[in-house]
Design a protein around this motif. Structure first.
Motif, PDB file in Angstrom:
ATOM      1  N   ALA A 231       8.369   1.601  -0.171  1.00  0.00           N
ATOM      2  CA  ALA A 231       7.459   2.538  -0.817  1.00  0.00           C
ATOM      3  C   ALA A 231       6.402   1.733  -1.551  1.00  0.00           C
ATOM      4  CB  ALA A 231       8.224   3.434  -1.785  1.00  0.00           C
ATOM      5  N   TYR A 232       5.161   2.194  -1.513  1.00  0.00           N
ATOM      6  CA  TYR A 232       4.058   1.489  -2.162  1.00  0.00           C
ATOM      7  C   TYR A 232       3.502   2.357  -3.280  1.00  0.00           C
ATOM      8  CZ  TYR A 232       4.394  -1.424   1.989  1.00  0.00           C
ATOM      9  OH  TYR A 232       4.860  -2.252   2.976  1.00  0.00           O
ATOM     10  N   TYR A 233       3.340   1.734  -4.443  1.00  0.00           N
ATOM     11  CA  TYR A 233       2.929   2.472  -5.636  1.00  0.00           C
ATOM     12  C   TYR A 233       1.796   1.688  -6.288  1.00  0.00           C
ATOM     13  CZ  TYR A 233       3.555   5.236  -9.941  1.00  0.00           C
ATOM     14  OH  TYR A 233       3.382   6.093 -11.016  1.00  0.00           O
ATOM     15  N   SER A 234       0.698   2.361  -6.582  1.00  0.00           N
ATOM     16  CA  SER A 234      -0.428   1.695  -7.240  1.00  0.00           C
ATOM     17  C   SER A 234      -0.794   2.454  -8.502  1.00  0.00           C
ATOM     18  CB  SER A 234      -1.639   1.616  -6.299  1.00  0.00           C
ATOM     19  OG  SER A 234      -2.109   2.908  -5.998  1.00  0.00           O
TER      20      SER A 234
ATOM     21  N   THR B 124      -6.354  -3.162 -10.312  1.00  0.00           N
ATOM     22  CA  THR B 124      -5.392  -2.217  -9.748  1.00  0.00           C
ATOM     23  C   THR B 124      -4.076  -2.950  -9.506  1.00  0.00           C
ATOM     24  OG1 THR B 124      -7.154  -0.948  -8.708  1.00  0.00           O
ATOM     25  CG2 THR B 124      -4.946  -0.654  -7.820  1.00  0.00           C
ATOM     26  N   GLN B 125      -2.970  -2.358  -9.959  1.00  0.00           N
ATOM     27  CA  GLN B 125      -1.645  -2.964  -9.863  1.00  0.00           C
ATOM     28  C   GLN B 125      -0.889  -2.358  -8.677  1.00  0.00           C
ATOM     29  OE1 GLN B 125      -0.765  -5.323 -12.668  1.00  0.00           O
ATOM     30  NE2 GLN B 125      -3.005  -5.067 -12.665  1.00  0.00           N
ATOM     31  N   TYR B 126      -0.150  -3.205  -7.949  1.00  0.00           N
ATOM     32  CA  TYR B 126       0.588  -2.761  -6.774  1.00  0.00           C
ATOM     33  C   TYR B 126       2.074  -3.071  -6.950  1.00  0.00           C
ATOM     34  CZ  TYR B 126      -4.027  -2.453  -4.713  1.00  0.00           C
ATOM     35  OH  TYR B 126      -5.340  -2.131  -4.456  1.00  0.00           O
ATOM     36  N   LEU B 127       2.877  -2.089  -6.577  1.00  0.00           N
ATOM     37  CA  LEU B 127       4.326  -2.200  -6.694  1.00  0.00           C
ATOM     38  C   LEU B 127       4.935  -1.794  -5.362  1.00  0.00           C
ATOM     39  CD1 LEU B 127       6.803  -2.627  -8.570  1.00  0.00           C
ATOM     40  CD2 LEU B 127       6.656  -0.182  -9.136  1.00  0.00           C
TER      41      LEU B 127
ATOM     42  N   GLU C 183       4.109   6.429 -18.107  1.00  0.00           N
ATOM     43  CA  GLU C 183       3.034   5.649 -18.718  1.00  0.00           C
ATOM     44  C   GLU C 183       1.933   5.302 -17.713  1.00  0.00           C
ATOM     45  OE1 GLU C 183       6.855   5.077 -20.811  1.00  0.00           O
ATOM     46  OE2 GLU C 183       6.207   4.771 -18.745  1.00  0.00           O
ATOM     47  N   TYR C 184       2.328   5.092 -16.487  1.00  0.00           N
ATOM     48  CA  TYR C 184       1.354   4.687 -15.475  1.00  0.00           C
ATOM     49  C   TYR C 184       1.506   5.584 -14.235  1.00  0.00           C
ATOM     50  CZ  TYR C 184       0.638   0.573 -18.360  1.00  0.00           C
ATOM     51  OH  TYR C 184       0.337  -0.268 -19.394  1.00  0.00           O
ATOM     52  N   PRO C 185       0.894   6.781 -14.249  1.00  0.00           N
ATOM     53  CA  PRO C 185       1.006   7.692 -13.096  1.00  0.00           C
ATOM     54  C   PRO C 185       0.389   7.046 -11.843  1.00  0.00           C
ATOM     55  CG  PRO C 185       0.102   8.799 -15.021  1.00  0.00           C
ATOM     56  CD  PRO C 185       0.099   7.347 -15.344  1.00  0.00           C
ATOM     57  N   GLU C 186       0.908   7.397 -10.682  1.00  0.00           N
ATOM     58  CA  GLU C 186       0.466   6.792  -9.421  1.00  0.00           C
ATOM     59  C   GLU C 186      -0.993   7.157  -9.128  1.00  0.00           C
ATOM     60  OE1 GLU C 186       1.848   6.210  -4.771  1.00  0.00           O
ATOM     61  OE2 GLU C 186       2.637   7.903  -5.933  1.00  0.00           O
ATOM     62  N   GLY C 187      -1.775   6.144  -8.837  1.00  0.00           N
ATOM     63  CA  GLY C 187      -3.149   6.334  -8.423  1.00  0.00           C
ATOM     64  C   GLY C 187      -4.088   6.720  -9.529  1.00  0.00           C
TER      65      GLY C 187
END
Length: 793
Positions: free
Chosen positions: A676-679, A658-661, A600-604
């Motif tokens: 690991a960082y995912y946005s 922008t959302q950060y995980l 649903e929310y691909p990285e970048g």
């Protein structure tokens, strides 16, 4: 009379002389006269009561006039003072005066009428043998005191009379007039320490050190000058150290009637010069001389000097040739090999010499064999490769021609160097032999290793020399620079090179699967013979030393604590203390961070709508993961891993920001991986908003608005109306069957033109709002509805 009184009198007389001599001179600066005082060298007096006695240099004061003593005898006296005039030889006297102090006065009411007369020389005058009185001085000038200090007579004419007569001294008589001479009331006495104050000037001396353009001394042969500045110089000395004028005379030798004079100032004891370039014509010989002027006093003329002008430079550049260094073709000669170069005047008849130098620099000069003739020089190149010799011809006036550049190629002639063995480790001696280039021969060699002080090695009968070098430092280049001392005594060009040294660089086996937190085993190999230890450091940390195994290897284990690039530095040390070269190995370490994915929310990239939940899957390439900890919007949550080592979480973004995980893995041993960082970027779910007042509205007007659904799972709409000063309530609006909604509101009464804005949103059944839509328009009150101003009566 004390010395202070006499000094004051001299000062007063000197000041009077200065005042009397002031004048204005317009043609030249006024002469700076010398003013000084001369003390009387001797004194005497004569007495009528002792007509044959000379009272010379008596103690006490000297009497003038009549004095009656206690015995009733009257003595009539004259006094004489003598001054040395040697200081005035060779001078022009300007003013002179005699001053003396009265010490005793018989009657202060009697007039001061003492006379001062220049007399014939008189060493021992008597009353019966008085010197002739020749010239009377003017005066006396006295003050009102009695006795008077500094009684003064103007003696200029008298002193000049003595000088004209060739006398070395001047004697003056102090006497009373004949009518008063025998009257005791007029008698008086004077201090014998009289002073002759003089003002004089001496003419400047004959000028010396005559020069043309500073460097060319005056000589029998005329100095040849070229175009540009031409200065005449001299040293003029004024005996008085005055500032004066130099008077210059300049004339063509063939036309003395065309003499020109000019003047400029000089300081009394220094050099003076004048530029005459604007007064000179080409191809002409001039004579000149100079003298000093000090007011009305002119010094003698200097000797006559001559100069000849030549303003035309050589009109063609010189021709250059050489049989040793060819202008074209392959290189010849070599560094330190002399070459003969010949310069020719190229048909210019007045060339007297040549300036020359390598690479455009006129460093040297050579005279032509004769006027308009050639010259030959020897040039020794100090380097190899392309070079050029720059040459200018010059005439007697020092005027240069255009430049000629003679281009040639100097062959490389550095000695050769061969070393044995061809392959040697640190600590092993190498024997390096130097040999001359071609047939140049060599008596010895000068060499240096790595720029250290040069060492001389003598050559053997075969013109070679051998040196032994034992390299011991892996960090030094061991570059040998050597030059041969050729048969002509010069040094050749450089030769040599770097010694062939095996510096024992360790070999490192690097595993391909290095990963953060996983032990990595490196195998070290020691090529340098005799190595007993390895010393290594990881990322420039503290060094660690381990022994070299029997097989020349060692294994070291490192657990990387971070991913990506790292450095392992390794060197060996022999039992003799030799240190090998250091091998710096780059090690790429893989990260043990987990992998995060979401459909649903691909990285970048932009993903689902705001408030739409998305599933985020966590996995790891490292086995043994028991759980994952993720941080989203400031909250940390841990989820267990499934049997396949993966886990997932459902997250719902509530804004378009922008959302950060951030996610870490936890392994069975309790260790935690790198994060690991995912946005990702949620899509806007704001409902489109349209109102029928886009062009503006008025108070009381009903505005109709429409909302269109975007948010998945939409349950209700909401809106609010606000102005600059007021904020309306939030109003809920239910959607129609097609998901749209309409609402209306009445524009509130406003006192002036103001911006009104409408904000709208939607929400799902869980109450999660979308982001907002926005529109605005200006509200303009109807002028008729506004309060009218009350006109003042």
């Amino acid at each position: 009379m004390g010395s202070k009184v006499r000094a004051a009198a001299v000062f007063a007389v000197t000041s009077a002389l200065l005042a009397a001599g002031a004048a204005v001179v317009t043609a030249a600066p006024a002469a700076a006269s010398t003013i000084t005082g001369i003390a009387a060298g001797s004194w005497a007096y004569v007495d009528s009561a002792a007509p044959r006695t000379s009272f010379t240099d008596p103690a006490g004061d000297v009497p003038v006039g009549a004095h009656t003593y206690a015995n009733g005898v009257t003595h009539v006296s004259k006094s004489y003072v003598t001054f040395d005039l040697s200081a005035l030889r060779g001078t022009r006297l300007e003013r002179a005066g005699v001053s003396v102090d009265e010490t005793t006065v018989a009657d202060c009411s009697a007039p001061r009428t003492t006379e001062l007369w220049l007399t014939d020389p008189a060493k021992k005058p008597t009353w019966n043998n008085q010197p002739a009185e020749l010239v009377e001085a003017g005066g006396p000038i006295v003050d009102t005191s009695c006795p008077a200090r500094g009684v003064f007579w103007n003696a200029t004419t008298a002193v000049q009379n003595a000088l004209d007569a060739g006398r070395k001294t001047a004697t003056f008589a102090l006497r009373l007039p004949d009518a008063q001479q025998s009257d005791p009331k007029s008698g008086r006495a004077y201090d014998p320490h009289a002073t002759l104050s003089i003002s004089y000037n001496r003419a400047p001396l004959k000028p010396v050190q005559l020069t043309v353009d500073t460097t060319h001394a005056c000589a029998a042969k005329p100095v040849v000058v070229g175009p540009g500045s031409t200065s005449l110089g001299a040293v003029i000395t004024d005996p008085d150290g005055d500032f004066g004028q130099a008077e210059w005379a300049l004339w063509p030798v063939d036309h003395p009637d065309q003499k020109t004079t000019l003047q400029n100032y000089f300081s009394g004891n220094g050099a003076v010069s004048v530029d005459v370039r604007d007064r000179l014509a080409d191809a002409t010989t001039y004579a000149w001389q100079v003298r000093g002027l000090d007011g009305p006093d002119a010094g003698p003329w200097s000797a006559v000097c001559k100069l000849t002008t030549d303003f035309v430079p050589p009109d063609k550049p010189p021709v250059v040739s050489s049989k040793d260094y060819y202008e074209v073709g392959l290189g010849t000669g070599g560094t330190g090999v002399p070459g003969s170069f010949t310069f020719a005047a190229n048909g210019v008849p007045d060339v007297v010499g040549y300036y020359y130098g390598l690479f455009g620099s006129p460093r040297d000069h050579v005279a032509a064999t004769h006027k308009g003739g050639p010259a030959t020089v020897t040039v020794v190149p100090d380097s190899s490769g392309p070079q050029y010799l720059s040459v200018w011809s010059v005439d007697a006036a020092g005027t240069w021609s255009d430049r000629t550049d003679y281009r040639f190629w100097v062959a490389a002639n550095g000695p050769s160097m061969t070393c044995a063995p061809a392959h040697a480790y640190l600590g092993e001696t190498q024997h390096c032999t130097f040999a001359p280039h071609g047939t140049d021969g060599a008596s010895g060699y000068v060499y240096s290793i790595d720029g250290e002080p040069e060492i001389t090695a003598p050559a053997g009968p075969d013109h070679t020399a051998t040196i032994d070098v034992t390299p011991s430092e892996a960090t030094k280049p061991y570059y040998v620079t050597v030059r041969a001392r050729m048969g002509n005594g010069n040094l050749s060009g450089p030769g040599g090179g770097q010694l062939p040294i095996d510096r024992g660089l360790p070999v490192v086996d690097v595993p391909a699967d290095a990963m953060v937190g996983k032990p990595v085993v490196f195998t070290l190999h020691a090529p340098l013979p005799g190595s007993v230890t390895f010393t290594y450091d990881w990322d420039y940390g503290d060094p660690v030393t381990v022994p070299v195994g029997p097989d020349g290897t060692a294994r070291v284990t490192i657990v990387p604590d971070s991913a990506y690039g790292h450095y392992l530095d390794v060197h060996t040390t022999t039992g003799a203390g030799l240190v090998s070269a250091t091998n710096e190995v780059s090690v790429q370490v893989a990260s043990n961070e987990p992998t995060v994915t979401s459909t649903e929310y691909p990285e970048g990239r932009q993903g689902g709508y705001v408030t739409t939940p998305g599933t985020f899957r966590f996995s790891s390439s490292v086995p043994g993961v028991v759980g994952y900890t993720y941080t989203y919007r400031g909250s940390a949550v841990t989820v267990p891993a499934g049997p396949d080592g993966t886990a997932s979480a459902a997250l719902t973004p509530l804004s378009t920001d922008t959302q950060y995980l951030e996610v870490t893995s936890t392994f069975a041993d309790g260790t935690v991986s790198e994060p690991a960082y995912y946005s990702f970027h949620p899509r806007s779910a704001a409902p489109p908003l349209t109102c029928d007042a886009d062009g503006g509205a008025q108070p009381g007007q009903v505005v109709h608005c429409t909302l269109t659904p975007v948010q998945p799972g939409l349950a209700v709409y909401g809106y609010s109306v606000r102005t600059w000063s007021t904020t309306g309530p939030e109003v809920a609006v239910q959607p129609a069957g097609d998901g749209t909604a309409a609402f209306e509101f009445t524009v509130p009464a406003l006192p002036e033109r103001e911006l009104l804005s409408v904000t709208a949103w939607s929400a799902n059944a869980a109450g999660q709002r979308s982001d907002t839509s926005y529109t605005s328009f200006y509200v303009t009150p109807d002028p008729a509805s506004l309060p009218r101003a009350v006109r003042a009566s």
